[in-house]
Design an enzyme around this catalytic site. Structure first.
Site, PDB file in Angstrom:
ATOM      1  N   ASP A 289      42.298  58.332  16.175  1.00 48.49           N
ATOM      2  CA  ASP A 289      41.265  59.328  15.929  1.00 48.49           C
ATOM      3  C   ASP A 289      41.621  60.176  14.703  1.00 48.49           C
ATOM      4  O   ASP A 289      42.770  60.581  14.538  1.00 48.49           O
ATOM      5  CB  ASP A 289      41.186  60.223  17.182  1.00 48.49           C
TER       6      ASP A 289
ATOM      7  N   GLU B 164      40.210  55.700  12.316  1.00 50.05           N
ATOM      8  CA  GLU B 164      38.942  56.372  12.044  1.00 50.05           C
ATOM      9  C   GLU B 164      39.182  57.262  10.834  1.00 50.05           C
ATOM     10  O   GLU B 164      39.818  58.308  10.954  1.00 50.05           O
ATOM     11  CB  GLU B 164      38.499  57.214  13.241  1.00 50.05           C
TER      12      GLU B 164
HETATM   13  C1  NOJ Z   1      36.373  61.779  16.279  1.00 45.13           C
HETATM   14  C2  NOJ Z   1      35.759  61.317  17.547  1.00 45.13           C
HETATM   15  O1  NOJ Z   1      35.080  60.102  17.329  1.00 45.13           O
HETATM   16  C3  NOJ Z   1      34.846  62.419  18.036  1.00 45.13           C
HETATM   17  O2  NOJ Z   1      34.073  61.998  19.115  1.00 45.13           O
HETATM   18  C4  NOJ Z   1      35.684  63.620  18.366  1.00 45.13           C
HETATM   19  O3  NOJ Z   1      34.847  64.717  18.709  1.00 45.13           O
HETATM   20  C5  NOJ Z   1      36.568  64.033  17.192  1.00 45.13           C
HETATM   21  N1  NOJ Z   1      37.194  62.919  16.530  1.00 45.13           N
HETATM   22  C6  NOJ Z   1      37.650  64.961  17.665  1.00 45.13           C
HETATM   23  O4  NOJ Z   1      38.607  64.257  18.407  1.00 45.13           O
END
Ligand code: NOJ
Length: 553
Positions: free
Chosen positions: A201, A243
């Site tokens: 993440d 991500e």
């Molecule tokens: C990215 C995630 O995909 C999202 O859903 C989340 O709110 C944020 N990161 C914080 O972890």
């Protein structure tokens, strides 16, 4: 052998345990329910599952606020159920990736509780503090309109703490070697329990310098190599799928010059420009994004996707381009989110039109990389715009026309099942689509099979062949003496194109692998293709003889 790299040609299915299948009837999905549905997922042809966070959490950000990294949220089951699940996946040849959320913890995590309670706590330095409110505290919020600041005062600590996301998600001080050690330990733990890697993440924020003193925080890229090395040492075929919504010019820093950092990243530039192409009927921007993200080490791979559990982030389009996408797919304010995106699922964006959905998925599956789909997309599930923020696109899986879509026996599901309008569970569900040969579900299964039979996309080089028609995209992939030509017509009307596949003597014949409309070149070596509105055509170049000469994979 290089072709052992499983993630280069995987088909990834993302799901949330919470809303997939409830076995014990308490209204919340669980691992037992998910395990019972593994044959369904295997039947689709999926080769890897990405699980959204399932660890204990106050659940204020759908699990992205973890309060214990070494456990399963009791609402979803036990560690035993988790291992049962990974074992079930292994038996079916499915890999498991899990979310790794280590940019921040929940403010309820014992580390943060200890850190805020005592300046001498061993965990104090695991977070980022400032005695005064930094001048730029209101800049850089990720959720504008909902999140006010990136620094919040904690009464108990008597100081401000940094949080890139919501204020209940204090950022970990990832530069602290103790924190880094802990991150490795977390990875090592789940690896032992049967996972093949992590969807990491918020990678750019994990590696950013953090603290009030950094006016222009730099990225600490070597950290990615530390994660990678550890993972490969413990289990050679495990990966990190990052991500990272970054500029294409930074890609190589994330993959590493020699492919020694993270193996995969989602391709956000292609995602945004693909939606622009669908909205405008002009593939120019998409071709540019493809070009800009072409360079990568041989072992690296992009994850290609349409929608995920977040909003469709259009933040990198120009204002006019974004407006074009808004007008086409999310015209009401209530469909938009955080001033930059659309929060709807794909099917309602495309008016539930199966032909356009097929076009969109065919296009995404033909992008250079590994396709990532989301639970419910295979049946064209809708959204519930009455739910706040991103929850609208996170409603429970619609299995059948039984009450609550067959998701739970409880009358009180964790999120409401869609029960109104054209996307309601009583007519849009898995059981119904399973019976219907022309359903999106059965089509998706065929698309996945076809994608798996075209490894050229994951491995090969590609070029875009210009047809002089901006609404038509023709791509040719080449790998190990094989070529595939993939054609998409984004125009809402039929179009005629002339294409020379450019493969010399082999260009003569195009074998259609979707339908049976193969094509022979004219004496100038051109194929005249008549494309229906929103048509997609996948061809092998050179015909069967050529196919037989295919090198073993
Ligand atoms: C990215 C995630 O995909 C999202 O859903 C989340 O709110 C944020 N990161 C914080 O972890």
């Amino acid at each position: 052998m290089i072709s052992d790299l499983w993630y280069k040609n995987a088909v990834i299915y993302c799901l949330s345990v919470e809303t997939f299948m409830d076995a014990n009837g308490d209204g919340v999905g669980d691992f037992e329910g998910l395990s019972r549905r593994l044959d369904y997922i295997a039947g689709l042809g999926v080769t890897a599952i990405w699980l959204m966070p399932f660890q204990p959490s106050p659940g204020k950000d759908d699990g992205y606020d973890v309060s214990d990294y070494y456990n399963v949220d009791p609402r979803f089951g036990t560690l035993g159920d988790f291992v049962d699940f990974t074992h079930g996946c292994k038996q079916r040849g499915i890999r498991v990736l899990i979310d790794l959320v280590v940019n921040h913890t929940s403010d309820q995590h014992p580390w943060f509780q200890s850190a805020r309670s005592d300046p001498k706590s061993p965990y104090r330095d695991w977070y980022i503090w400032s005695k005064t409110k930094p001048a730029d505290a209101d800049k850089g919020v990720v959720f504008p309109g909902v999140q006010e600041s990136t620094w919040t005062r904690d009464e108990k600590a008597g100081e401000y703490y940094f949080h890139r996301f919501y204020k209940f998600q204090p950022d970990l001080n990832t530069a602290n070697p103790m924190v880094q050690e802990e991150i490795l330990k977390i990875m090592g733990f789940w690896i032992q329990l049967g996972v093949s890697g992590f969807r990491m993440d918020a990678v750019p924020f994990v590696i950013a310098e953090k603290g009030a003193e950094f006016k222009k925080p730099k990225s600490q890229f070597p950290m990615l190599r530390t994660f990678r090395e550890f993972l490969q040492w413990r289990q050679g075929d495990s990966i990190i799928l990052g991500e990272a919504n970054i500029l294409p010019e930074d890609n190589i820093q994330y993959f590493g010059d020699d492919g020694d950092r993270i193996q995969m990243m989602f391709n956000f530039p292609v995602n945004q420009s693909l939606f622009y192409a669908l909205a405008s009927g002009d593939t120019g921007l998409l071709v540019k994004a493809l070009d800009e993200t072409r360079e990568k080490p041989q072992t690296a791979q992009f994850g290609q996707f349409l929608r995920n559990h977040d909003e469709l982030d259009l933040g990198r389009l120009s204002k006019e381009q974004r407006q074009t996408v808004f007008e086409a797919f999310g015209p009401d304010k209530n469909m938009q989110l955080y001033d930059r995106g659309i929060r709807r699922r794909l099917a309602p964006m495309l008016g539930g039109d199966q032909r356009r959905l097929e076009l969109a998925y065919s296009l995404m599956f033909s992008m250079p990389g590994t396709p990532v789909i989301r639970y419910g997309d295979e049946i064209g599930m809708g959204d519930d715009l009455e739910l706040p923020e991103r929850n609208c696109a996170r409603t429970p899986m619609q299995w059948s026309d039984e009450p609550q879509g067959g998701f739970t026996r409880s009358d009180n599901p964790v999120l409401p099942v869609i029960s109104k309008g054209p996307f309601s569970y009583d007519h849009l569900n898995v059981a119904e689509q399973r019976r219907l040969p022309t359903s999106l579900l059965n089509w998706m299964e065929r698309l996945i099979r076809m994608r798996k039979e075209v490894p050229e996309i994951g491995w090969g080089d590609y070029r875009v062949i210009d047809t002089g028609k901006p609404g038509v995209l023709v791509m040719r992939y080449d790998w190990r003496n094989n070529s595939v030509l993939i054609v998409h017509n984004l125009y809402p009307e039929p179009v005629e194109i002339f294409v020379d596949p450019g493969c010399g003597e082999h260009s003569n014949l195009l074998i259609d692998i979707v339908d049976s409309e193969s094509s022979k070149a004219d004496d100038k070596g051109q194929h005249r293709l008549l494309l229906e509105a929103h048509a997609y055509r996948w061809f092998r170049v050179g015909g069967l003889d050529y196919l037989l000469r295919r090198t073993e994979i």
